[in-house]
Design an enzyme around this catalytic site. Structure first.
Site, PDB file in Angstrom:
ATOM      1  N   CYS A   1       0.796  -1.226   0.000  1.00 17.30           N
ATOM      2  CA  CYS A   1       0.000   0.000   0.000  1.00 17.30           C
ATOM      3  C   CYS A   1       0.833   1.284   0.000  1.00 17.30           C
ATOM      4  CB  CYS A   1      -0.958  -0.025   1.175  1.00 17.30           C
ATOM      5  SG  CYS A   1      -1.923  -1.557   1.164  1.00 17.30           S
TER       6      CYS A   1
ATOM      7  N   ASN B   1     -10.114  -1.782  -1.452  1.00 13.44           N
ATOM      8  CA  ASN B   1      -8.687  -1.583  -1.205  1.00 13.44           C
ATOM      9  C   ASN B   1      -7.893  -2.357  -2.258  1.00 13.44           C
ATOM     10  OD1 ASN B   1      -6.046  -1.778  -0.294  1.00 13.44           O
ATOM     11  ND2 ASN B   1      -6.606  -1.910   1.854  1.00 13.44           N
TER      12      ASN B   1
ATOM     13  N   HIS C   1      -3.832   6.349   1.183  1.00 15.45           N
ATOM     14  CA  HIS C   1      -4.130   4.989   0.744  1.00 15.45           C
ATOM     15  C   HIS C   1      -5.545   4.632   1.202  1.00 15.45           C
ATOM     16  CE1 HIS C   1      -4.331   0.744   0.409  1.00 15.45           C
ATOM     17  NE2 HIS C   1      -4.236   0.540   1.698  1.00 15.45           N
TER      18      HIS C   1
END
Lengths: 76, 342
Positions: free
Chosen positions: B118, B298, B268
């Site tokens: 990430c 995500n 993120h």
């Protein structure tokens, strides 16, 4: 955040009656599931500016133990 | 004074076709996890899953071809390819080398894989900036691509609700501008926390054996094997509470800016719960804070370029805006920068 405000918000996280959630309220197995642990960490960070380790929080057997951890965290 | 400086010239993304909705997940998992609860906690309505046999490289090709078709540059103009992935096609060769061939990039093009999650887009962007600023390269193609769903156990709710597959291609090259479009960076690494977000088996330390694929009942009524993705959500949350506000303070100081100087914040896109808390903790107004998880979830290192592409397309950011980017996750690893939209 005062202790009574904390207890009221904790009751919301645990989806319990606010009258029930006192310092002596027992955190039996399953009461603090993984999502609840996350929400309690967020609540304590917001209310006291203290970040508590998840394993210590999960190990608490009563609400009083959480409050002791917060006190220790604030002192450190 | 106007001079040539590295900038993000274009972004194009690709999400796979298979949609996994909250209704579908709720149907599999029963009444304890209703669709509305999944949406409320994660902010995700749908995540996308690569098909069997569809790899990160396939998503990467589609994103990169879109960028080239949009006219950002030709394949022949790219002289360096950085691929950020944790789900490569093979242990070796590097997937970036396979992409050089599939995208028709010249053989004088450099190519390498970056194994980060990430935080990866920020690390790739820092490297791309350096390659262009040093005149080592003219056009760097930074691709983020992952298929985490192949690592996720269908019965592990702690991760299946969050992660989706996807890819983004970002072109970094020099443009004539007055200010530095890609600002300074701050980085951070804490390998002590590596165990909180990992796939334990499948590398050389713990190879795939019959034992490594045995699924076991684990905490919270979930199931997974050692070859599946494991995330200790509470510890990762604690890590972000420590690392992200500090990174924000550091990047503001390094850039000589205040929070008010930043027009938009793209962190993120981990989960709505985490982002809501970070936003409140940092005192960022809702209208300046990107929350773009609903369609895609995500997607690991792709969330930031995907969110930037969408923010630009929808007019939430415009030319001249200063946008803070913060990536954080597996490693543990984090990074931040402030870019100016060109």
């Amino acid at each position: 955040m005062t202790t009574s405000e904390f207890l009221a918000e904790l009751a919301t996280v645990l989806q319990k009656d606010p009258m029930e959630v006192t310092e002596s309220y027992s955190l039996k197995e399953g009461v603090l599931d993984s999502m609840a642990v996350l929400e309690v960490i967020a609540l304590i960070d917001r209310g006291y500016g203290v970040t508590l380790p998840a394993d210590k929080l999960s190990g608490c057997r009563s609400v009083g133990e959480i409050l002791s951890l917060i006190k220790m965290g604030k002192g450190s | 004074m106007s001079q040539k400086r590295p900038a993000i010239r274009a972004i194009a993304s690709h999400l796979p076709e298979i949609a996994v909705t909250n209704d579908q997940l709720a149907g599999e998992w029963g009444s304890e996890w209703p669709a509305a609860k999944i949406l409320a906690k994660t902010g995700i309505a749908v995540r996308y899953q690569a098909a069997d046999g569809e790899c990160a490289s396939d998503l990467a090709v589609k994103a990169a071809l879109k960028l080239i078709e949009n006219g950002a540059c030709t394949a022949g103009e790219i002289d360096f390819l950085l691929l950020c992935t944790q789900t490569p096609d093979y242990i070796l060769p590097p997937t970036a080398c396979l992409l050089q061939d599939r995208l028709g990039l010249k053989t004088s093009c450099g190519a390498l894989d970056i194994n980060l999650g990430c935080s990866g887009f920020l690390y790739g962007l820092a490297m791309a900036k350096s390659l262009v600023a040093s005149s080592t390269c003219r056009n760097v193609l930074l691709i983020t691509a992952d298929t985490y769903t192949k690592l996720v156990n269908r019965r592990d709710r702690s991760v299946r609700t969050l992660f989706g597959d996807g890819a983004a291609a970002t072109l970094i090259s020099a443009v004539d501008v007055d200010c530095e479009p890609i600002g300074p960076f701050v980085f951070g690494t804490d390998g002590k926390g590596a165990r909180h977000l990992m796939v334990p088996a499948g590398g050389m330390r713990t190879p795939i054996t019959p034992e490594a694929v045995v699924e076991k009942d684990v905490e919270g009524g979930n199931r997974r094997s050692a070859s599946n993705l494991f995330m200790n959500g509470a510890e990762i949350f604690n890590f972000t509470l420590r690392a992200v506000p500090e990174a924000v303070r550091e990047i503001l100081a390094k850039s000589g800016m205040t929070m008010q100087d930043v027009d938009y914040f793209v962190f993120h896109q981990a989960s709505k719960f985490m982002l809501d808390h970070l936003r409140a903790k940092l005192g960022i107004p809702e209208n300046k804070f990107c929350l773009d998880l609903e369609n895609g979830g995500n997607t690991v290192s792709t969330t930031i370029p995907l969110a930037l592409e969408r923010a630009k397309a929808s007019g939430r950011v415009k030319v001249g805006d200063r946008v803070m980017l913060v990536g954080f996750g597996v490693g543990l690893s984090w990074a931040a920068t402030i870019i100016t939209i060109t």
